[in-house]
Motif scaffolding. Structure first.
Motif, mmCIF file in Angstrom:
data_model
loop_
_atom_site.group_PDB
_atom_site.id
_atom_site.type_symbol
_atom_site.label_atom_id
_atom_site.label_comp_id
_atom_site.label_asym_id
_atom_site.label_seq_id
_atom_site.Cartn_x
_atom_site.Cartn_y
_atom_site.Cartn_z
ATOM 1 N N GLU A 1 -7.418 -6.780 12.830
ATOM 2 C CA GLU A 1 -6.416 -5.939 12.193
ATOM 3 C C GLU A 1 -5.081 -6.040 12.924
ATOM 4 O OE1 GLU A 1 -6.085 -1.260 11.898
ATOM 5 O OE2 GLU A 1 -7.531 -2.042 10.478
ATOM 6 N N ASP B 1 -10.534 0.163 5.379
ATOM 7 C CA ASP B 1 -9.249 0.706 5.821
ATOM 8 C C ASP B 1 -9.008 2.141 5.356
ATOM 9 O OD1 ASP B 1 -8.567 -1.847 6.910
ATOM 10 O OD2 ASP B 1 -8.151 -2.509 4.862
ATOM 11 N N ALA C 1 -7.209 4.431 7.722
ATOM 12 C CA ALA C 1 -5.982 3.949 8.361
ATOM 13 C C ALA C 1 -4.872 5.001 8.362
ATOM 14 C CB ALA C 1 -5.495 2.681 7.665
#
Length: 448
Positions: free
Chosen positions: A2, A102, A105
């Motif tokens: 990432e 994700d 996130a």
């Protein structure tokens, strides 16, 4: 691995209002309207920060705004490389599976902000589950969903299609609500396991319906299209404001020297594009080349992925990796494309006929709405052939009624107020904060 771009949220007097996090995902057609909103909000004096997928870092950097990235280039690239991303029945599964890792996130980012940092989120609907997880960490977080296309609002009152299946206009909402119920059972099977696993990790209750969560979790919603394209329906989430298409300014970047020379060398060409993210459209371009030969017309193929083009293009066909449609489309004869809502609106603004070849997502509905306005024909991607593309383009180019409808729609769009969407978004973002439950019970026609 990432990749993240961490930037401070401060540097601007907090008295100027909350930090507005503008979050989107997807390809250029999804990102550019949100970037335009973010830049417009900044020009109005707001503090703005973009949240974008790692593969869109170049677009985020070009916007000239602070930004955060989420996800990994490798995972996003794998989704784009998967031909099922453009399959009518498999596309959502590919898209969602690429997002699931994700989902936390935004939560992690807003938790890292100073405790007294007021922030709100303006997001693409597909990122609403991510924003809802972030609100679990900051209960005062206001979420506004901005809808680029009407089909994502799942109305039972204005249902033109379910994918490639046409829905008769005479069906009552009670029946179309049952059709949505059938479709959403299938969606739930694909999406809820990943969503609820992420929620369980944070001690949150499981969601029973994916789209109901997506529609109800925001504190407010904004439709980024005009009422003549799709009017507000009784079962859209409330509060919901209606703006207009977010299109690049007609005064944007000009055309390349090569493209200018090609346009000047002959009759107005037909432009063909399957969208910036489509990497599996060889059949589309093969059919386009055959259609052009039968029509005796010149063409422009627009795609950043040259590998899907026919091996040897004649001099009458020009390939361009990118082209600013605001500058190009007013100078061409027609546009054949996938039916992305921004591309559809670009062609309507230019006043040209459209052949829409929908593959997946909202493209079917967008195509039928353009056809209903008298400016387009629709050819399903699964029925695509050079002969069918030729015949539909021939009809479009020969029909005086289509030319008249295109002129009328272009005049209507020329009179649109560009600030309308920004006004709607600004009011929605800065409205009273709630916990997102005001939409509960706002969808009486949707039967579960």
């Amino acid at each position: 691995m990432e990749r993240k771009q961490s930037l401070p949220s401060g540097g601007v007097d907090p008295a100027r209002g909350p930090l507005i996090i503008v979050a989107s995902s997807g390809t250029g057609g999804d990102m550019q309207p949100f970037i335009a909103l973010a830049r417009g909000l900044r020009e109005r004096g707001h503090r703005v920060l973009l949240l974008a997928p790692a593969l869109q870092e170049e677009a985020a950097r070009a916007a000239g705004l602070p930004y955060w990235l989420f996800g990994s280039i490798e995972r996003e690239q794998a989704a784009l490389d998967n031909p099922d991303l453009w399959h009518e029945h498999k596309s959502w599964g590919v898209l969602w599976e690429s997002l699931v890792p994700d989902l936390d996130a935004l939560r992690e980012r807003v938790r890292a902000l100073p405790a007294d940092e007021d922030c709100v989120v303006l997001c693409h609907p597909v990122l609403v589950p991510m924003a809802a997880l972030a609100r679990a960490a900051r209960p005062d977080l206001r979420i506004v969903a901005a809808y680029l296309a009407p089909s994502n609002l799942c109305s039972s009152h204005d249902l033109l299609s379910l994918g490639s299946l046409r829905i008769p206009g005479w069906l009552p909402p009670a029946v179309t609500g049952l059709l949505w119920r059938w479709l959403h059972r299938w969606f739930n099977a694909q999406t809820l396991p990943g969503l609820n696993a992420a929620r369980a990790q944070r001690g949150l209750a499981a969601e029973p319906h994916f789209f109901e969560h997506m529609l109800r979790a925001p504190n407010a919603s904004v439709a980024l299209f005009p009422d003549w394209f799709a009017a507000v329906q009784p079962d859209w989430p409330r509060p919901c404001a209606q703006g207009d298409f977010m299109l690049p300014a007609a005064t944007g970047p000009g055309l390349s020297v090569e493209l200018e020379a090609f346009l000047a060398a002959g009759d107005a060409p037909i432009v063909f594009t399957p969208g910036t993210g489509h990497r599996h459209a060889a059949a589309f371009f093969d059919a386009a080349l055959l259609a052009l030969r039968r029509l005796g017309r010149r063409g422009i193929f627009v795609t950043p992925h040259a590998a899907q083009l026919p091996p040897a293009l004649p001099d009458s066909v020009l390939w361009q990796a990118h082209a600013p449609f605001a500058a190009l489309l007013p100078r061409v004869a027609a546009l054949a494309h996938h039916g992305g809502v921004s591309t559809t609106a670009d062609a309507m603004r230019a006043g040209i006929p459209q052949l829409i070849v929908p593959f997946a997502y909202d493209q079917f509905d967008n195509g039928l709405r353009a056809k209903r306005l008298g400016v387009a024909e629709v050819l399903l991607a699964r029925r695509l052939s050079g002969a069918r593309m030729h015949e539909r383009l021939r009809r479009l180019l020969a029909a005086p009624s289509v030319r008249q409808s295109c002129r009328e729609l272009a005049a209507r769009m020329a009179g649109a107020e560009p600030a309308r969407s920004l006004d709607c978004v600004e009011r929605a973002l800065l409205g009273p904060v709630s916990n997102g439950t005001e939409n509960a019970g706002a969808r009486p026609a949707l039967v579960w």
